[in-house]
Design a protein around this motif. Structure first.
Motif, PDB file in Angstrom:
ATOM      1  N   VAL A  76       0.851  -1.187   0.000  1.00 42.78           N
ATOM      2  CA  VAL A  76       0.000   0.000   0.000  1.00 42.78           C
ATOM      3  C   VAL A  76       0.886   1.236   0.000  1.00 42.78           C
ATOM      4  CG1 VAL A  76      -1.882  -1.135   1.246  1.00 42.78           C
ATOM      5  CG2 VAL A  76      -0.148   0.126   2.523  1.00 42.78           C
ATOM      6  N   SER A  78      -1.007   4.402   0.655  1.00 41.74           N
ATOM      7  CA  SER A  78      -1.841   5.473   1.199  1.00 41.74           C
ATOM      8  C   SER A  78      -2.752   4.935   2.299  1.00 41.74           C
ATOM      9  CB  SER A  78      -2.691   6.109   0.100  1.00 41.74           C
ATOM     10  OG  SER A  78      -3.737   5.231  -0.287  1.00 41.74           O
ATOM     11  N   GLU A  81      -5.916   3.303   0.979  1.00 38.37           N
ATOM     12  CA  GLU A  81      -5.754   1.885   0.631  1.00 38.37           C
ATOM     13  C   GLU A  81      -5.816   1.003   1.871  1.00 38.37           C
ATOM     14  OE1 GLU A  81      -2.935   1.697  -3.264  1.00 38.37           O
ATOM     15  OE2 GLU A  81      -2.002   2.539  -1.471  1.00 38.37           O
TER      16      GLU A  81
END
Length: 165
Positions: A76, A78, A81
């Motif tokens: 991921v 972010s 996410e």
């Protein structure tokens, strides 16, 4: 209240706090770790986000063998996410638990690494342990956030950053 109902209630309550904690992670901190022996923020956040899926895994299998499992870490970049992973994991875990019976909690489930047995517990006990793991790693995330001077949300009451008075 049945055991299943109690577990679902606890899962919902812990999800509220977990969601608040995960939402505080700044997108530019995913490679950060507080110590060489610590996991990076990304690994910790994903692990916390995926833990609710252990409920379904526990109910659908007889155990986990780290020596033979096919594991690819989720990548991921972010917080959006991470939160999406958490919501999917939570929905999957709650669905599996909602469809379970009390009898489904009784069989044993074994965690191992090849020939080394780490634990053998009932499926109900493993589900509770997964909740404890969430709390444990969420506290670890709180330390990471504190060291980055990010305000910590309250969990079982107010925090120093969100006082009640």
């Amino acid at each position: 209240m049945s055991i299943i109902e109690m577990l679902l209630k606890e899962m919902d309550m812990e999800a509220q706090t977990t969601r608040k904690m995960l939402s505080r992670i700044p997108d530019d901190t995913y490679d950060w770790k507080p110590h060489p022996k610590s996991m990076p923020m990304r690994s910790l956040a994903v692990h916390i986000a995926e833990l609710p899926s252990w409920v379904a895994m526990t109910l659908q299998t007889d155990g986990l063998d780290f020596a033979t499992m096919d594991f690819t870490p989720t990548t991921v970049s972010s917080t959006a996410e991470v939160l999406a992973i958490f919501e999917k994991s939570l929905a999957d875990g709650k669905a599996a638990l909602s469809n379970a019976t009390e009898a489904d909690l009784e069989p044993t489930w074994t965690m191992r690494n090849g020939d080394v047995v780490i634990s053998t517990d009932t499926k109900g006990e493993v589900i509770r342990m997964s909740f404890s793991q969430t709390v444990h790693h969420r506290a670890q995330l709180g330390v990471y956030l504190r060291l980055l001077d990010i305000p910590i949300p309250g969990s079982y009451g107010p925090s120093a950053d969100e006082p009640m008075f």
